[in-house]
Scaffold this active site. Sequence first.
Site, short mmCIF file in Angstrom:
data_model
loop_
_atom_site.label_atom_id
_atom_site.label_comp_id
_atom_site.label_asym_id
_atom_site.label_seq_id
_atom_site.Cartn_x
_atom_site.Cartn_y
_atom_site.Cartn_z
N ARG A 13 0.71 -1.28 0.06
CA ARG A 13 -0.06 0.18 -0.05
C ARG A 13 0.83 1.13 0.19
NH1 ARG A 13 -0.89 4.72 2.70
NH2 ARG A 13 -0.62 3.80 4.73
N ASP A 14 1.37 1.67 1.12
CA ASP A 14 2.03 2.73 1.75
C ASP A 14 3.52 3.15 0.06
OD1 ASP A 14 3.06 5.50 2.04
OD2 ASP A 14 3.88 4.82 3.80
N HIS A 205 6.65 5.34 11.74
CA HIS A 205 6.71 5.08 10.15
C HIS A 205 8.08 5.78 10.40
CE1 HIS A 205 4.10 3.96 6.77
NE2 HIS A 205 4.96 5.69 6.42
N CYS A 238 4.72 9.59 -0.88
CA CYS A 238 3.63 10.03 -0.79
C CYS A 238 3.17 10.87 -1.66
CB CYS A 238 3.82 11.15 0.84
SG CYS A 238 1.96 11.99 0.46
N ASN A 247 10.09 4.42 2.17
CA ASN A 247 9.71 3.90 3.61
C ASN A 247 11.33 3.94 4.23
OD1 ASN A 247 6.94 4.63 4.70
ND2 ASN A 247 6.65 3.61 2.19
#
Length: 287
Positions: A13-14, A205, A238, A247
Amino acid sequence: MAERVEIVEMAPRDGLQNEAGFIATPAKIALVDALSQVGFPRIEVASFVSPKWVPQMADGAAVLAGIARRPGTRYAALTPNLQGFQAALAAGVDEVAIFASASEGFSRANLNCTIAESLARFAPVLQAAQAGLVPVRGYVSMVTDCPFDGPIAPAQVARVVAALRDLGCYEVSLGDTVGQGDPERVTAMLRAVLNEMPPERLAGHFHDTAGRALENVEAGLALGLRVFDAAAGGLGGCPYAPGAAGNVATEKLAARLMALGYDTGLDPAALARAAARARRMKGGQDV
């Protein structure tokens, strides 16, 4: 026995939401299946948002329908509104997540509303989730810096965390979305947040834009956090935050935790295979 630290896997997802080209559904399913073999307790698989705004996540239901679910792993999805929650529930998610910002500028850029308005929108999602006994995780983005508003006051992060707590989130993940935080500022932020929620209900995170994600994880460990988000292969970013790189890579985080004497419960060989698959997906390439 070594103390356990949980890694929540975010690559499907991210990780993939920031890829420019649409990645085929079978490739996404293959990535989730490879990650399932690693032994993660939680994998965030999809985002039920408007495909107009995040086109990479348009096939969330198909991905959830196609994966081979591993017993002991919870498969989660991001659900910003009641419509998204209902679609995720129909797709068979085990838990959902909502996301707020500690920055007014980013809230307007990402959600097209103020922080207060975003929190009000989440109330029906939490009510429906509680009625259906679906766990809800909360995210707070921009916990140290924002490309629109600059440095973020720790007290502002704590206020948003408290609001998510009061809505009913079982855990809140604190996101250094643009990866500009450092251990000193992360520590100051966490000390403020810990006045609102205990460390066992918090997660870190950290994006690795400035190469400090692992140092920031260690700052979180020092204050009692034992859950951290990461993305295999360092995927991510993002779409609404200029300068937000990937990440922290799951394989790097797992190695650092092991070196520090913690146990993640993950299969290193399976993680290496999944991370290699994830890295091949950068740039919108199918696997």
